[in-house]
Design a protein around this motif. Structure first.
Motif, PDB file in Angstrom:
ATOM      1  N   PHE A  75      -2.133   7.112  -5.323  1.00  0.00           N
ATOM      2  CA  PHE A  75      -1.216   6.053  -4.854  1.00  0.00           C
ATOM      3  C   PHE A  75      -2.047   4.870  -4.468  1.00  0.00           C
ATOM      4  N   ARG A 115       4.725   8.104   0.684  1.00  0.00           N
ATOM      5  CA  ARG A 115       3.991   8.640  -0.367  1.00  0.00           C
ATOM      6  C   ARG A 115       4.018  10.213  -0.124  1.00  0.00           C
ATOM      7  N   SER A 166      -3.959   8.796  -1.310  1.00  0.00           N
ATOM      8  CA  SER A 166      -3.086   7.710  -1.113  1.00  0.00           C
ATOM      9  C   SER A 166      -4.129   6.760  -0.335  1.00  0.00           C
TER      10      SER A 166
END
Length: 624
Positions: free
Chosen positions: A443, A480, A498
């Motif tokens: 991410f 996320r 992330s």
């Protein structure tokens, strides 16, 4: 009929339904005889469109039907609409006895494709899964290869009614295939409304069969004035009846409706409910002109605008009434949905993307009002939607997710909504297919993050691991993680990293390995944050900036000093670089020099790659 065709599928000499009485969908119910609508608890589909052999449990109230493209949302609505058509056609052809258990052993009846009206299909063969309507060699279904069955509860007793369908020589045959009904039992009355279309400037009076066909063809707007006229005339009749009620004093006549009767009328009558909603939401009223069958050719419905005070409506000064047709698509969509929703003639309402033309605030308003209506009168609403606004604000327990292949579930947790909104379960999701194979997702926030990292990895002699699938999103670690959890339910074993910018958060919120103190690692979900403001701050190496900008190193140094108050030296690559470098607005520097961040990353030498970048690349290299 050939020898290979089932003897239980006769070609009827007359297949037209009995003459329509003009009723719109089912027999009307007046305000003086209220009834609790019937709620469908379970449906079974066999060889119907996407559903080869599928059972779906439904809840009362409002259910939001959600899923990816081509997952089966519309097929669920279509299946119920076709079941309703079979129920209505069987009653017209065979009477009420045609729905009872003894009808199971009787022959079915045939209809031409021109008489099939619930949904719009290129040909009747498109009702069958993979267009295969023929019976299997060892089948025992008598050729009725498509089956649609509904279950519901009546006074604590489970009721079931199912229909079998067969296709022979382009004719559709219908028969009752399952039933435990007794004479007098109620069956669910279903109304289907596809996305709004078809309104014209002139609308003639039409009977129930024509209306059903227009709606099935996706032309609900072509019969909207008919529905409004029905509701308005029913309201006028009811008001007249209330005025005729006797008073306690003999010989006296009412001059107005009593307060108690008027209150009840406003709370229960469909026309009153519709008008009150239009006043509240749009500051609008409808005026349905008198219509006499022997004189008028077209139904006239006008729109009035003004101010609202309770049940009082005052037209704007100088406003001229205008035809319904000229209103915006959002208003007309809302009107068609709420007209059908307030009708007492349907127990179960099927709406296919009614939010399509509505602003997000109106989408939420529509859902809230449908929920209130369903709660107050007991209607069941199935609403297929792609609206992120509607799904984001709905309780998970209201969302029925449909996945390709026919698997369904009501959601339980919020993170499952995140996965749904991101396209999990869609038949067209190449990124999710890649994650399914790689089991790694990265991410990041911006479009340049991964290209910059790949260039720096190549320069540092650290090959970029292709197993990481990029997922760009500006959401927080928390959101996320919710998406990662949703992905993990469908694809177990996913590892996620992330990466976020620090921006204006304090430097103490991130440690030496880029771990975000505000969001600790959890299982295979790793939250990381740049120690500097954002990734571009790791590119401010003066020799490379000079090369990319066409300036000398001295000119770049003067620009950094005079315009931004910084000097860059040997400590540039250190994790604990000077505070000014940690907080510098690097994007403004790159913009001021007229250089591109990706181009700078490609030319950055290995000795200028910062320690933070190496730490992050090592995390990716290990796979966790």
């Amino acid at each position: 009929m050939t020898d290979s065709q089932d003897a239980d599928m006769p070609i009827l000499e007359t297949t037209a339904p009995t003459e329509d009485t003009g009723e719109s969908i089912t027999s009307p119910v007046t305000i003086d005889s209220p009834r609790r609508p019937v709620t469908i608890q379970r449906v079974y589909f066999q060889r119907f469109k996407q559903f080869k052999n599928t059972a779906i449990t439904l809840r009362p109230g409002v259910s939001l039907i959600a899923g990816g493209n081509n997952s089966g949302k519309t097929s669920l609505l279509h299946g119920l609409a076709v079941w309703e058509f079979c129920r209505t056609a069987t009653r017209m052809e065979r009477g009420e006895d045609g729905l009872l258990p003894e009808a199971i052993t009787r022959q079915g009846f045939g209809l031409g494709d021109e008489q099939f009206s619930p949904i719009n299909v290129p040909s009747l063969k498109h009702l069958w899964t993979n267009l295969k309507s023929a019976k299997e060699p060892d089948a025992t279904d008598g050729g009725y290869t498509l089956r649609l069955t509904c279950e519901w509860d009546q006074d604590g007793i489970a009721k079931v009614l199912g229909f079998g369908l067969a296709l022979v020589n382009d004719r559709l045959f219908i028969k009752t295939s399952t039933s435990n009904l007794h004479p007098g039992d109620r069956t669910p009355a279903i109304a289907y409304l596809p996305p709004f279309a078809g309104i014209t400037s002139r609308e003639e009076r039409t009977n129930g069969a024509i209306r059903r066909r227009r709606i099935g063809e996706g032309l609900a707007g072509a019969v909207l004035r008919n529905l409004l006229l029905d509701m308005h005339q029913a309201n006028l009749r009811k008001r007249a009846e209330l005025l005729e009620r006797p008073l306690t004093a003999p010989g006296k006549r009412r001059t107005k409706i009593s307060d108690s009767d008027l209150k009840r009328l406003r709370e229960e009558d469909p026309w009153e409910l519709l008008l009150h909603t239009l006043r509240s939401v749009f500051q609008t009223e409808l005026q349905v002109k008198d219509f006499r069958e022997e004189y008028h050719s077209y139904i006239e419905v006008l729109v009035d605008r003004g101010t609202v005070d309770g049940y009082q409506f005052k037209r704007h000064h100088g406003y001229n009434l205008r035809d319904l047709m000229v209103e915006g698509s959002g208003f007309l969509q809302w009107l068609s949905v709420y007209t059908l929703a307030t009708s007492p003639e349907a127990d179960v309402l099927l709406f296919d993307e009614p939010d399509a033309h509505l602003h997000p605030t109106l989408q939420k308003e529509l859902l809230d009002r449908l929920t209130d209506l369903a709660s107050n009168v007991g209607k069941q609403v199935l609403l297929a939607t792609h609206s992120s606004e509607i799904l984001r604000n709905a309780a998970p327990a209201r969302i029925l997710e449909i996945k390709p292949g026919g698997s369904t579930r009501y959601l339980v947790e919020e993170h499952q909504k995140v996965g749904l909104l991101e396209g999990l379960g869609s038949g067209y999701a190449p990124r999710i297919d890649q994650i399914r194979n790689s089991k790694h997702v990265l991410f990041v926030e911006g479009t340049t993050d991964v290209p910059i990292l790949k260039s720096l990895a190549e320069t540092a002699g650290m090959p970029w691991p292709d197993s990481w699938i990029e997922w760009r999103t500006t959401t927080s670690h928390k959101e996320r993680k919710a998406l990662w959890r949703a992905l993990n339910e469908d694809i177990p074993g996913i590892v996620a990293v992330s990466l976020r910018d620090r921006d204006d958060e304090p430097i103490k919120s991130v440690d030496q390995d880029l771990q975000d103190h505000n969001f600790p690692d959890n299982g295979d979900f790793y939250s990381r944050k740049w120690r500097r403001r954002y990734i571009e701050a790791y590119l401010l190496w003066p020799p490379t900036l000079a090369e990319c900008s066409g300036r000398t190193e001295n000119e770049v140094a003067e620009f950094l000093r005079d315009q931004h108050g910084i000097a860059i030296g040997a400590t540039f690559i250190n994790q604990n670089a000077p505070q000014t470098l940690m907080n510098i607005h690097a994007k403004e520097i790159l913009s001021g020099l007229g250089v591109n961040a990706i181009e700078v990353a490609k030319r950055l030498p290995s000795e200028a790659i910062c320690e933070d970048v190496i730490v992050f690349l090592k995390l990716l290299a290990t796979g966790r």
